[in-house]
Design a protein around this motif. Sequence first.
Motif, PDB file in Angstrom:
ATOM      1  N   ALA A 300      37.861  31.606  34.435  1.00 31.79           N
ATOM      2  CA  ALA A 300      39.140  31.006  34.830  1.00 31.79           C
ATOM      3  C   ALA A 300      39.685  31.629  36.103  1.00 31.79           C
ATOM      4  O   ALA A 300      40.370  30.979  36.891  1.00 31.79           O
ATOM      5  N   SER A 301      39.362  32.910  36.343  1.00 33.80           N
ATOM      6  CA  SER A 301      39.878  33.585  37.530  1.00 33.80           C
ATOM      7  C   SER A 301      39.311  33.000  38.824  1.00 33.80           C
ATOM      8  O   SER A 301      39.903  33.162  39.894  1.00 33.80           O
ATOM      9  N   LEU A 302      38.180  32.339  38.734  1.00 32.40           N
ATOM     10  CA  LEU A 302      37.555  31.732  39.907  1.00 32.40           C
ATOM     11  C   LEU A 302      37.823  30.230  39.985  1.00 32.40           C
ATOM     12  O   LEU A 302      37.316  29.565  40.890  1.00 32.40           O
ATOM     13  N   ASP A 303      38.592  29.715  39.049  1.00 29.77           N
ATOM     14  CA  ASP A 303      38.818  28.271  38.997  1.00 29.77           C
ATOM     15  C   ASP A 303      40.234  27.934  39.448  1.00 29.77           C
ATOM     16  O   ASP A 303      40.952  27.173  38.811  1.00 29.77           O
ATOM     17  N   ASP A 307      43.261  29.106  48.198  1.00 33.36           N
ATOM     18  CA  ASP A 307      44.419  29.833  48.696  1.00 33.36           C
ATOM     19  C   ASP A 307      44.833  30.927  47.704  1.00 33.36           C
ATOM     20  O   ASP A 307      45.034  32.096  48.081  1.00 33.36           O
ATOM     21  N   ALA A 308      44.944  30.555  46.426  1.00 29.78           N
ATOM     22  CA  ALA A 308      45.322  31.531  45.396  1.00 29.78           C
ATOM     23  C   ALA A 308      44.233  32.580  45.218  1.00 29.78           C
ATOM     24  O   ALA A 308      44.518  33.767  44.981  1.00 29.78           O
ATOM     25  N   TRP A 309      42.992  32.170  45.320  1.00 27.01           N
ATOM     26  CA  TRP A 309      41.872  33.122  45.226  1.00 27.01           C
ATOM     27  C   TRP A 309      41.967  34.160  46.330  1.00 27.01           C
ATOM     28  O   TRP A 309      41.740  35.352  46.109  1.00 27.01           O
ATOM     29  N   GLY A 310      42.306  33.715  47.560  1.00 24.76           N
ATOM     30  CA  GLY A 310      42.447  34.650  48.665  1.00 24.76           C
ATOM     31  C   GLY A 310      43.523  35.689  48.403  1.00 24.76           C
ATOM     32  O   GLY A 310      43.366  36.876  48.745  1.00 24.76           O
ATOM     33  N   ASP A 311      44.624  35.272  47.788  1.00 17.27           N
ATOM     34  CA  ASP A 311      45.685  36.224  47.446  1.00 17.27           C
ATOM     35  C   ASP A 311      45.176  37.273  46.458  1.00 17.27           C
ATOM     36  O   ASP A 311      45.463  38.476  46.594  1.00 17.27           O
ATOM     37  N   LYS A 312      44.413  36.823  45.457  1.00 19.48           N
ATOM     38  CA  LYS A 312      43.869  37.761  44.468  1.00 19.48           C
ATOM     39  C   LYS A 312      42.889  38.755  45.100  1.00 19.48           C
ATOM     40  O   LYS A 312      42.766  39.888  44.636  1.00 19.48           O
ATOM     41  N   LYS A 313      42.200  38.307  46.169  1.00 19.85           N
ATOM     42  CA  LYS A 313      41.218  39.176  46.822  1.00 19.85           C
ATOM     43  C   LYS A 313      41.858  40.064  47.883  1.00 19.85           C
ATOM     44  O   LYS A 313      41.173  40.790  48.596  1.00 19.85           O
ATOM     45  N   SER A 341      38.580  27.091  44.468  1.00 21.99           N
ATOM     46  CA  SER A 341      37.798  28.283  44.830  1.00 21.99           C
ATOM     47  C   SER A 341      36.407  28.237  44.211  1.00 21.99           C
ATOM     48  O   SER A 341      35.423  28.648  44.843  1.00 21.99           O
ATOM     49  N   HIS A 342      36.292  27.721  42.989  1.00 22.42           N
ATOM     50  CA  HIS A 342      34.982  27.581  42.359  1.00 22.42           C
ATOM     51  C   HIS A 342      34.098  26.651  43.185  1.00 22.42           C
ATOM     52  O   HIS A 342      32.935  26.963  43.473  1.00 22.42           O
ATOM     53  N   TYR A 343      34.669  25.508  43.575  1.00 26.56           N
ATOM     54  CA  TYR A 343      33.912  24.573  44.396  1.00 26.56           C
ATOM     55  C   TYR A 343      33.486  25.221  45.713  1.00 26.56           C
ATOM     56  O   TYR A 343      32.335  25.096  46.139  1.00 26.56           O
ATOM     57  N   PHE A 344      34.403  25.928  46.358  1.00 30.76           N
ATOM     58  CA  PHE A 344      34.100  26.495  47.666  1.00 30.76           C
ATOM     59  C   PHE A 344      33.048  27.600  47.560  1.00 30.76           C
ATOM     60  O   PHE A 344      32.120  27.675  48.373  1.00 30.76           O
TER      61      PHE A 344
END
Length: 629
Positions: A300-303, A307-313, A341-344
């Motif tokens: 779920a963390s990658l789904d 944009d939100a994924w970048g914030d987490k990283k 983010s999963h797709y990318f």
Amino acid sequence: MAPRDDKPLIEFHDASRMPDPQFYSHSVSLSQASKLVFTSGVIAVRPDGTFPETLEEQARTVYENLKDVLKNSGATPRDLIKVTFYPVDWSFDQAEALFKPFFEFITDDYGITYRPITTLIPVTQLAFPGPKLEIEVVAAIGGHATPYVNPAIQKFKRPVPPLKVDVVVVGGGFSGIQAAWDLHKAGLTSIVLEAKHRIGGRSRTAPLRSGPGLIELGATWINQKTQPKAYATAKRLNLDMVEQYVEGDEIWQLGDGTILRTAPGSEAADLVVTVNGALYQAFESDMEAINIHNPTQVSASLDTSLDAWGDKKGLTDETSRDALRFFSGAVVGREPQEVGSHYFLDYVKSGGGFLSLATEGPDGAQSLKIKQGTSAITDGLANELPPGSVFVNSAVDSIHQTQDGALVETATGNRIFARKVVIAIPTNTYSNINFSPPLPPAKRALVSRTKPGVYAKMILTYTTAWWKDAGLQGKFTSMKGPICFSWDISDDSKKQYSLALFIAGSVAAKWSELDELQRQESVIDHLAELVGPENSNAARDVLEVNYINWTEEAYLGGAPTSSIGPGLLSKYGDALRKPFHHIHFAGGETAYEWKGYLEGALLAGSRAASEVVSLTREARKKPAPSAHL
């Protein structure tokens, strides 16, 4: 330039068939939907000016002459809607002599007999002695479907698509043509229906107007090491490949407008390495968790959104966010908040990772250029198909599946029955086709949510490679725009000096609002800004401008791929490639490796063809259905 659509609705042909006939025509453009062909009298004159003796012999000669007249008009006997007979001294005992050859004439190679409206008008004589029969016909041609022409083969056995084949391939891009090629090699009959006036999909090789040389407005590069199928195909087709030019400094522009010249060891180069390194580490840290062959397996963390994924990283400072926005636009033509983010991550991994997509050289996606152009791949594969296998200007309107196969109908009025269908068009364009029965819910949900990339590409050609003289590689990267990134695509052997400049994502959307001259001016002005005052005059001294805004391309809607938002790939990913009854799915977006790239399109075409070969071979053993076509 787009093809002209103002083709005639009505054509009048003098079809007298006298020795050395001088045909004339008058055309009236009323609609692009169909065309009516009217003939004047067709008689049984032979090439030497003589006539056969009997009515039956004359009838057969009349139909042979009529076939030539129809062919010259782009029609066939199946297109006849009205036939008028003018026999001399008619009696009913002549019926067999007149109508037996007629029914043979209107029965096609598949055994289907067409029955146009007929009228028989007995006459005592015609305009001059000799002919015993004259015929007038009206034919209706559905739109402008035309066969793709292999330059080495100028004549076709059939000027229109066949009525029955093993497989209909929808789409004449890399994936569709590859699928048809594989099907042909497997011994199956197939036909490719391409909606546009050309084949090649998202590739477009064009000759320069200002001198020798070719430019690429679409797909440009392949790689020998990481893209073996594309490389092997290019080698087999005897295409010449050259390495991408990589000498000299790069130019980078940050989001605040700061311009950096990245000479090796410079402070600017170190800054660029730092920015790219942060993105690289972020992607690499999560890439292992992605299974490109099983998209439903993801945490779920990658789904989330990219944009939100970048914030987490931790990509939260302005420079890092600009870099992520740039990379998202450059890779799929969409902004991070629009993309899952999963797709990318799946997309990037399918292309070998961050460094593979971003670089040149032996391991980079921008490794080798094809001197004849990437369109030479689809042209080469199409030229190895039987003549009349590929038709352009043939948009598919509907696909009606039955127990035994599918009836495919085009906007030009052609109806073709096939045991299997391969769909090889962008997922965002599936909505142009009426599927009966409708696509399954998961497939519809996925297709309705895909977003084509917002992408444009401009080629600036000069009299000299002034950037090389200035010690520049021709690689410009800007997080501001309108130029987002570029490469040198010159051919020194032809004294062709060109830069390929890409406009992508939200930058491209804003740029698209400009008019024609403003688009060109904005890109040239930006290039002059990037190279500085000492080279700005050279940047403005353009010999030729060519560009394509892929977002405005009919039947494509964008490039280089179609992306999807958060939560969709894990939920619907299995439906992307899953066959639906007799329909199988190809296209670069359905590839496992190299999604959105030439390599991926070829792989997907071969995968779909492989799926149908075994099924179709078994189905061919069964009697063909008696479909009402």
